[in-house]
Write an enzyme that holds these catalytic residues in place. Structure first.
Site, PDB file in Angstrom:
ATOM      1  N   ASP A 224       0.922  -1.095   0.050  1.00 26.55           N
ATOM      2  CA  ASP A 224       0.031   0.102  -0.040  1.00 26.55           C
ATOM      3  C   ASP A 224       0.780   1.303   0.005  1.00 26.55           C
ATOM      4  OD1 ASP A 224      -2.469   1.337  -0.058  1.00 26.55           O
ATOM      5  OD2 ASP A 224      -2.446   1.408   2.434  1.00 26.55           O
TER       6      ASP A 224
ATOM      7  N   ASP B  59       2.702   5.067  -5.517  1.00 23.06           N
ATOM      8  CA  ASP B  59       2.090   6.251  -5.183  1.00 23.06           C
ATOM      9  C   ASP B  59       2.891   7.404  -5.671  1.00 23.06           C
ATOM     10  OD1 ASP B  59       0.464   8.356  -4.359  1.00 23.06           O
ATOM     11  OD2 ASP B  59       0.155   7.779  -2.237  1.00 23.06           O
TER      12      ASP B  59
ATOM     13  N   GLY C  60      -9.029   5.693   1.149  1.00 23.71           N
ATOM     14  CA  GLY C  60      -9.851   6.422   1.966  1.00 23.71           C
ATOM     15  C   GLY C  60     -11.263   6.163   2.158  1.00 23.71           C
TER      16      GLY C  60
HETATM   17  P1  13P Z   1      -9.009   4.686   5.451  1.00 24.47           P
HETATM   18  O1  13P Z   1      -8.274   5.685   6.200  1.00 24.47           O
HETATM   19  O2  13P Z   1     -10.398   5.248   4.806  1.00 24.47           O
HETATM   20  O3  13P Z   1      -9.264   3.319   5.933  1.00 24.47           O
HETATM   21  O4  13P Z   1      -8.234   4.624   3.959  1.00 24.47           O
HETATM   22  C1  13P Z   1      -7.405   3.261   4.083  1.00 24.47           C
HETATM   23  C2  13P Z   1      -6.569   3.387   2.586  1.00 24.47           C
HETATM   24  O5  13P Z   1      -6.834   3.915   1.523  1.00 24.47           O
HETATM   25  C3  13P Z   1      -5.127   2.778   2.701  1.00 24.47           C
HETATM   26  O6  13P Z   1      -4.622   2.904   1.438  1.00 24.47           O
HETATM   27  O1  G3H Z   2      -3.303   4.908   3.741  1.00 19.55           O
HETATM   28  C1  G3H Z   2      -2.773   4.676   4.648  1.00 19.55           C
HETATM   29  C2  G3H Z   2      -3.083   3.566   5.461  1.00 19.55           C
HETATM   30  O2  G3H Z   2      -4.181   3.854   6.452  1.00 19.55           O
HETATM   31  C3  G3H Z   2      -2.076   3.053   6.159  1.00 19.55           C
HETATM   32  O3  G3H Z   2      -1.409   3.740   7.357  1.00 19.55           O
HETATM   33  O4  G3H Z   2       0.910   4.411   6.816  1.00 19.55           O
HETATM   34  O5  G3H Z   2      -0.052   4.461   9.211  1.00 19.55           O
HETATM   35  O6  G3H Z   2       0.132   2.311   8.003  1.00 19.55           O
HETATM   36  P1  G3H Z   2       0.004   3.771   8.002  1.00 19.55           P
HETATM   37 ZN    ZN Z   3      -4.538   4.952   0.715  1.00 16.47          ZN
END
Ligand code: 13P
Ligand code: G3H
Ligand code: ZN
Ligand code: NA
Length: 307
Positions: free
Chosen positions: A81, A103, A211
């Site tokens: 992610d 990203d 998000g």
């Molecule tokens: P949320 O903060 O809405 O759960 O979004 C998570 C997200 O986009 C992780 O990449």
């Molecule tokens: O988009 C972000 C995710 O909620 C991950 O959050 O970077 O604090 O692990 P983090």
């Molecule tokens: Zn995200």
């Protein structure tokens, strides 16, 4: 089995549903999610952020996900992610991830294209799929000027050019969602016109919604009732997520709802059982809450049950 999201997204696109992408940081979170996936017979994407890798150490998360696959037999994607550079994407490809996100959304358009192309080239040669992001995530404020919105939300024409030039497999778009527990000051609102346009201009191409937590009121109330303080937390309404899932959106990212489920139930457990100090008790309560929350999402919001 450990799979890429290629087929998953194709089926989700055609079926008008979305696959949940859940952020994982420890064993209880992973178990809660995959137990829900197993009961609902749902495909799953487990995603690991740079912060998660730092917290748990990469090898622990990879082995836990392997264990989850062995335990459940579900098709599971292991996804990076928000990879912020080529190096972390490469490290995850080399580490056995089946999907990575580069990203580059904070960079200018041409730089975002260049860095995305570099990751796509490395990943595709090794059978790994790539997600990129175009536009900047930010909530819609009622008084935001159109020019500001144009500057941050995903431009449909640019999206087409971006996908063509990078060869990326999926694209995260900015239409008014934002990360965290405070997504809207006033009424929740997303730019569905924009999403519809992007979907029409990229037919069959999987889009991603970041998000996208709903910030369930029951968890916010429990946090606040049992010693926490998160006033005004607000997420994306379920109806909006369902609508997005019926369009080009095939992946819906959820982290905040997992955090809230865990924290609300741990706070509640400890408040109601002041003499308990066995972590299995309160982390078990957290795991149970995550499982129920994820089941609800799969069945009632994402629509990926039985898929
Ligand atoms: P949320 O903060 O809405 O759960 O979004 C998570 C997200 O986009 C992780 O990449
Ligand atoms: O988009 C972000 C995710 O909620 C991950 O959050 O970077 O604090 O692990 P983090
Ligand atoms: Zn995200
Ligand atoms: Na969809």
């Amino acid at each position: 089995p450990l799979v890429t999201s290629k087929e998953m997204f194709q089926k989700a696109y055609e079926g008008g549903y979305a696959v949940g992408a859940f952020n994982v940081n420890n064993m209880e979170i992973i178990q809660g999610i995959v137990e829900a996936g197993k009961e609902e017979n749902a495909p799953l994407i487990l995603q690991v952020s740079a912060g998660a890798r730092k917290y748990a150490k990469p090898v622990y998360l990879r082995k836990l996900v392997e264990a989850a696959i062995e335990d459940t037999g579900l098709p599971i994607v292991l996804h990076l992610d928000h990879g912020e550079n080529f190096e972390i994407c490469k490290a995850c490809v080399d580490d056995g991830f089946t999907s990575v996100m580069i990203d580059g959304s904070k960079h200018p358009f041409e730089e975002n294209i260049a860095i995305t192309k570099q990751v796509v080239e490395y990943a595709h040669e090794r059978g790994v799929v790539v997600e990129a992001e175009l536009g900047k995530l930010a909530g819609i404020e009622d008084n935001v000027k159109v020019t500001e919105r144009e500057a941050t939300f995903t431009d449909p024409d640019q999206a087409v050019e971006f996908v063509e030039r990078t060869g990326v497999d999926s694209l995260a778009v900015a239409i008014g969602t934002s990360h965290g527990a405070y997504k809207f000051k006033g009424e929740p609102k997303l730019d569905f016109e924009r999403l519809e346009k992007i979907t029409k201009m990229l037919p069959g191409f999987p889009l991603v919604l970041h998000g996208a937590s709903t910030v369930l009121p029951e968890f916010v109330e429990s946090c606040n009732k049992y010693g926490g303080s998160i006033p005004g937390a607000k997420g994306v309404p379920e109806e909006m997520l369902k609508k997005a899932a019926g369009m080009g959106v095939c992946k819906i990212n959820i982290d905040t709802d997992l955090r809230l489920a865990m924290t609300a139930s741990v706070r509640k457990y400890l408040a109601e059982n002041p003499s308990e100090f066995d972590p299995r008790k309160y982390l078990g309560a957290g795991r149970d809450a995550i499982k129920e929350m994820v089941r609800h999402k799969i069945k009632n919001v994402l629509g990926c049950n039985g898929k």
